[in-house]
Scaffold this motif. Structure first.
Motif, short mmCIF file in Angstrom:
data_model
loop_
_atom_site.label_atom_id
_atom_site.label_comp_id
_atom_site.label_asym_id
_atom_site.label_seq_id
_atom_site.Cartn_x
_atom_site.Cartn_y
_atom_site.Cartn_z
N GLU A 1 38.86 35.67 27.86
CA GLU A 1 37.96 36.82 27.68
C GLU A 1 37.43 37.35 29.01
OE1 GLU A 1 35.02 35.40 24.91
OE2 GLU A 1 36.34 35.76 23.20
N ALA A 2 37.08 36.42 29.93
CA ALA A 2 36.54 36.86 31.23
C ALA A 2 37.59 37.66 31.99
CB ALA A 2 36.09 35.64 32.04
N ASP A 3 38.86 37.28 31.87
CA ASP A 3 39.94 38.01 32.57
C ASP A 3 40.07 39.43 32.01
OD1 ASP A 3 40.32 35.68 33.91
OD2 ASP A 3 42.41 35.37 33.30
N LEU A 4 39.87 39.58 30.71
CA LEU A 4 39.95 40.93 30.13
C LEU A 4 38.80 41.80 30.66
CD1 LEU A 4 41.11 43.10 28.30
CD2 LEU A 4 39.75 42.16 26.42
N LEU A 5 37.60 41.23 30.71
CA LEU A 5 36.46 42.02 31.19
C LEU A 5 36.68 42.44 32.64
CD1 LEU A 5 33.62 39.95 29.46
CD2 LEU A 5 34.27 42.33 28.95
N THR A 6 37.24 41.54 33.46
CA THR A 6 37.52 41.89 34.86
C THR A 6 38.58 42.99 34.93
OG1 THR A 6 37.04 39.61 35.48
CG2 THR A 6 38.26 40.92 37.10
N ALA A 7 39.62 42.86 34.11
CA ALA A 7 40.71 43.85 34.14
C ALA A 7 40.22 45.21 33.62
CB ALA A 7 41.88 43.35 33.29
N LEU A 8 39.27 45.21 32.69
CA LEU A 8 38.70 46.48 32.22
C LEU A 8 37.87 47.12 33.33
CD1 LEU A 8 37.67 45.32 28.63
CD2 LEU A 8 39.15 47.29 29.09
N ASP A 9 37.13 46.29 34.06
CA ASP A 9 36.31 46.80 35.17
C ASP A 9 37.17 47.44 36.24
OD1 ASP A 9 33.91 46.16 34.12
OD2 ASP A 9 33.65 44.28 35.26
N SER A 10 38.31 46.81 36.53
CA SER A 10 39.16 47.32 37.62
C SER A 10 40.01 48.50 37.16
CB SER A 10 40.10 46.21 38.11
OG SER A 10 41.10 45.96 37.14
N GLY A 11 40.11 48.72 35.84
CA GLY A 11 40.97 49.79 35.32
C GLY A 11 42.40 49.32 35.09
N GLN A 12 42.73 48.08 35.45
CA GLN A 12 44.08 47.59 35.18
C GLN A 12 44.36 47.64 33.67
OE1 GLN A 12 46.67 47.10 36.86
NE2 GLN A 12 47.98 45.98 35.42
N ILE A 13 43.33 47.25 32.88
CA ILE A 13 43.40 47.46 31.43
C ILE A 13 42.46 48.62 31.10
CG2 ILE A 13 42.92 46.46 29.15
CD1 ILE A 13 45.27 45.06 30.34
N ALA A 14 43.03 49.64 30.43
CA ALA A 14 42.22 50.84 30.15
C ALA A 14 41.49 50.74 28.82
CB ALA A 14 43.13 52.07 30.14
N GLY A 15 41.95 49.87 27.95
CA GLY A 15 41.29 49.72 26.66
C GLY A 15 41.88 48.55 25.90
N ALA A 16 41.09 47.98 25.02
CA ALA A 16 41.57 46.84 24.23
C ALA A 16 41.11 46.99 22.79
CB ALA A 16 41.04 45.53 24.81
N THR A 17 42.03 46.72 21.89
CA THR A 17 41.70 46.67 20.46
C THR A 17 41.82 45.22 20.05
OG1 THR A 17 42.48 48.92 20.06
CG2 THR A 17 42.41 47.45 18.16
N LEU A 18 40.70 44.64 19.65
CA LEU A 18 40.65 43.20 19.38
C LEU A 18 40.25 42.97 17.93
CD1 LEU A 18 38.72 42.11 22.62
CD2 LEU A 18 41.20 42.30 22.29
N ASP A 19 41.09 42.22 17.23
CA ASP A 19 40.80 41.90 15.82
C ASP A 19 40.41 40.44 15.67
OD1 ASP A 19 40.84 42.50 12.97
OD2 ASP A 19 42.63 41.23 12.88
N VAL A 20 40.65 39.64 16.70
CA VAL A 20 40.45 38.19 16.61
C VAL A 20 39.71 37.71 17.86
CG1 VAL A 20 42.40 37.65 15.10
CG2 VAL A 20 42.79 37.95 17.54
#
Ligand code: NAP
Ligand code: GLV
Length: 314
Positions: free
Chosen positions: A235-254
């Motif tokens: 989860e922490a890696d996703l938050l970092t990647a969202l901050d940097s813009g590497q990940i632009a969005g995430a749809t999480l069901d689980v």
């Protein structure tokens, strides 16, 4: 024949009624604390240790879902709790593949058609054109090419996406999906992907697979759709990647903890979309029909599909 049903919330009545319609000769009961009586078949979801105690006459254990990590645990050590020699059987589709294809297609198209951005604009009363994305810039990688992953990958292909998929063993078909397998095929599947869909089972090999290392291999501004298990995601890696813009969005069901705790940072992350583990629900009628069909086949001495390979963990 005796069938014992277990659910962590104790709500087994609807499954008892449903199974009784298919198997009128069976004695069907919901599990109560202290029930160690014989049973031919166990039907369960996220069992406690007591329900899994060796039981006289036990022939098979049916899991009320596709993923068996609730029985085996994320590290596979729950296998020791299982009565020796009794097959564990998972749900195969049972109406989940269509639901999963709908959910993942909706999320992918939302990003591709920039509907997430238009929603944000609407909140600001902004009327603003956004350049359309091109299919050529939107390769989709699907991790897991099993019952659900293959159905999802094919659904995405019908919209014109270039779809790649990844499995453990080598797969061949004429779907036009670029199929990769094993550690050697991982990079080719995910490199430069604009959308990453996770439909892997949770096993010791796949826990934490959605991490910074994987995000860095995707296209800049990629989207993550996690519909498998929360423990796949760091989860922490996703938050970092969202901050940097590497990940632009995430749809999480689980999520690692379900329900997602009220103070979890995902609730406040503007580009994270959350649903409460509903992407593919266990549909009672389809599930009961599938399990009853397999119980009847076993009673006739016939082989059934969907038996979990305990060494592989799925
Ligand atoms: P499945 O038929 O067993 O398919 C699993 C796929 O993952 C197979 O293609 C398998 O490869 C691949 N795989 C497994 N371990 C791998 C590894 N180490 N490396 C590469 N590929 C690997 O399972 P399914 O029915 O599609 O379900 C998948 C998962 O979806 C479930 O386990 C569950 O966690 C999740 N799920 C979520 C929901 C929800 O509502 N969110 C609902 C249902 C299921 P092979 O083809 O080589 O075996
Ligand atoms: C649901 O998450 C399932 O594994 O069926």
């Amino acid at each position: 024949m005796d069938i014992l049903i277990y659910s962590p919330d104790g709500k087994t009545a609807a499954y008892e009624t449903g199974l009784a319609e298919h198997l009128p000769q069976a004695n069907i009961r919901g599990w109560q604390p202290g029930d160690t009586a014989p049973a031919d078949y166990l039907v369960l979801w996220k069992p406690n240790a007591e329900v899994l105690q060796p039981r006289e006459g036990l022939k098979a254990i049916f899991n009320l879902g596709a993923g068996v990590d609730g029985v085996l645990g994320p590290h596979g050590d729950g296998v020791q709790r299982l009565p020796a020699g009794v097959p564990l059987v998972r749900l195969e589709d049972a109406g989940m593949a269509d639901q999963m294809a709908q959910y993942v297609s909706a999320a992918t198209l939302r990003y591709f058609r920039r509907l997430d951005e238009f929603e944000a604009q609407q909140a600001q009363r902004q009327w603003k054109f956004q350049k359309p994305n091109r299919l050529a810039d939107f390769p989709v990688a699907v991790l897991g090419y099993g019952t659900l992953g293959a159905h999802v990958a094919r659904a995405l292909k019908t919209f014109g996406f270039a779809v790649r998929a990844w499995s453990r063993s080598e797969r061949h078909d004429d779907s036009g999906i670029a199929l990769h397998h094993g550690e050697a095929g991982f990079d080719a599947c995910v490199s430069g992907a604009r959308v990453l869909v996770n439909l892997l089972p949770l096993t010791p090999q796949t826990v934490d697979i959605l991490d910074a290392n994987l995000f860095a291999r995707l296209a800049h501004g990629a989207f993550l759709i996690n519909v498998a298990r929360g423990a796949h995601l760091v989860e922490a890696d996703l938050l970092t990647a969202l901050d940097s813009g590497q990940i632009a969005g995430a749809t999480l069901d689980v999520f690692r903890t379900e329900p997602l705790p009220p103070d979890h940072p995902f609730w406040r992350a503007p580009r994270v979309s959350i649903t409460p583990h509903i992407s593919a629900l266990t549909l009672r009628d389809e599930t009961v029909a599938q399990i009853a069909g397999k119980i009847a086949a076993l009673a006739r001495g016939e082989a059934i599909t969907g038996i979990v390979d305990l060494a592989r963990g799925y």
